[in-house]
Design an enzyme around this catalytic site. Structure first.
Site, PDB file in Angstrom:
ATOM      1  N   SER A  96       0.845  -1.173  -0.066  1.00 39.78           N
ATOM      2  CA  SER A  96      -0.018   0.090  -0.037  1.00 39.78           C
ATOM      3  C   SER A  96       1.026   1.127   0.167  1.00 39.78           C
ATOM      4  O   SER A  96       1.768   1.307  -0.867  1.00 39.78           O
ATOM      5  CB  SER A  96      -1.043  -0.057   1.172  1.00 39.78           C
ATOM      6  N   HIS A 153      -2.571  -1.045  -3.429  1.00 39.79           N
ATOM      7  CA  HIS A 153      -3.684  -0.083  -3.055  1.00 39.79           C
ATOM      8  C   HIS A 153      -3.561   1.159  -4.012  1.00 39.79           C
ATOM      9  O   HIS A 153      -2.363   1.827  -3.773  1.00 39.79           O
ATOM     10  CB  HIS A 153      -3.543   0.239  -1.824  1.00 39.79           C
ATOM     11  N   ASP A 189      -4.304  -4.733   5.906  1.00 35.53           N
ATOM     12  CA  ASP A 189      -4.746  -5.527   4.918  1.00 35.53           C
ATOM     13  C   ASP A 189      -3.641  -6.498   4.968  1.00 35.53           C
ATOM     14  O   ASP A 189      -2.511  -6.285   4.526  1.00 35.53           O
ATOM     15  CB  ASP A 189      -4.943  -4.762   3.487  1.00 35.53           C
TER      16      ASP A 189
END
Length: 326
Positions: free
Chosen positions: A13, A40, A131
């Site tokens: 991310s 992401h 995540d």
């Protein structure tokens, strides 16, 4: 035939792109490998394929739904679609967001657990929140392995720290370049026995793939919580996942505790600004009405003053929250 480690899933991310570039520059396996990548990102990062092609000898592409797996390919999750491994092919699904993201890392990792088992290696790079932590647990339970970027080398150490906490002892914790070399050595190594993939992991993968999402499904995953889904306002089920506490609603939106906290904070801030706007608009309308109705002007202006005072209170709350966050 001896099973070999040949399926790699990489997730990152904030700060993940420089990390994956560094990793790929040092990833030179002697045997064939298939790599899935979830970052992401927003739609504007359309040059990601070109950027990564300059960093690796692997064939880099954004796959189509149902695309067959090919050795020595790096498959990048397209914006706004979950990338899932299937039996010798890939799925792209616009399933519910997980941890506030689509694509998300957890669904991709769960698909590796279900369809690759001990042949799978999950890699967590720099990123906010957590995540990938739950999916990493699924990979380890299925007999696979997990490698994690050293949090000290990460621009955003939250995701690496969460993954380490979730799995206990990853196979490797190192900066991205060292992870690339470790993955090169791991590719083609004899895979151990497959572990057991729980029915809960399979159910959650089906939800991400738009195959099943209902109150009955969520009831099989956890217990009803007192919280509502920030995205659809449905009730959330609480899922106990080892050291992790997660939540999922009947339409499939999924959150870790940290991502639920972040989403609630975002929605609360939006609600406060909406309330402030509505109060200021209401006061303005009442004063406009007072200007056109002299008989009721006093009453209307008093009401406008009340709404302005309420607006002042909401504005003070917003400013206080901003000060605490600074």
């Amino acid at each position: 035939m001896t099973a070999r480690r040949n399926i790699i899933g990489i997730g990152g991310s904030a700060g993940g792109l420089p990390a994956v570039i560094d990793l790929l520059k040092h990833f030179e396996p002697a045997r064939p490998a298939i790599v899935l990548l979830v970052l992401h990102r927003v739609n504007e990062t359309g040059h990601l394929v070109d950027i990564l092609r300059r960093s690796t000898s692997l064939r880099v592409c954004e796959p189509d739904d149902g695309e067959p797996l090919r050795d020595n390919c790096l498959y990048i999750a397209p914006p706004d679609e979950h990338l899932l491994l299937g039996e010798a092919h890939l799925h792209l699904r616009r399933g519910p967001r997980e941890n506030n993201f689509r694509p998300a890392i957890d669904p991709m990792f769960r698909s590796l657990a279900v369809f690759a088992g001990a042949r799978a290696t999950g890699v967590i790079l720099s990123g906010y929140l957590d995540d990938g932590a739950s999916g990493a647990r699924a990979i380890v339970a299925a007999g696979g392995h997990v490698m994690v970027q050293d949090p000290a080398s990460a621009a955003s150490p939250d995701m690496p720290r969460a993954a380490i906490s979730a799995v206990g002892e990853p196979e490797n914790i190192a900066p991205p370049a060292a992870l690339g070399r470790a993955l090169s050595r791991a590719v083609g190594a004899r895979a151990g026995p497959d572990g057991t993939v729980s029915e809960a992991v399979k159910l959650e993968l089906m939800v991400a793939g738009l195959e099943r999402a209902s109150m009955t499904t969520e009831d099989r995953l956890g217990e009803l919580s007192p919280y509502n889904c920030p995205d659809c306002n449905g009730v959330l089920w609480q899922i106990e996942d080892g050291p992790l506490v997660r939540f999922r609603c009947h339409t499939g939106h999924a959150y870790s505790s940290a991502s639920l906290d972040a989403r609630q904070e975002e929605m609360l801030e939006r609600s406060l600004y909406d309330s402030l706007r509505s109060l200021r608009e209401k006061a303005r309308l009442l004063r406009d009405m007072a200007g056109r109705d002299s008989a009721s002007a006093g009453r209307l202006c008093r009401r406008a003053d009340d709404y302005d005072r309420d607006g002042d209170h909401v504005e003070a709350m917003i400013l206080a929250r901003q000060k605490r966050a600074a």
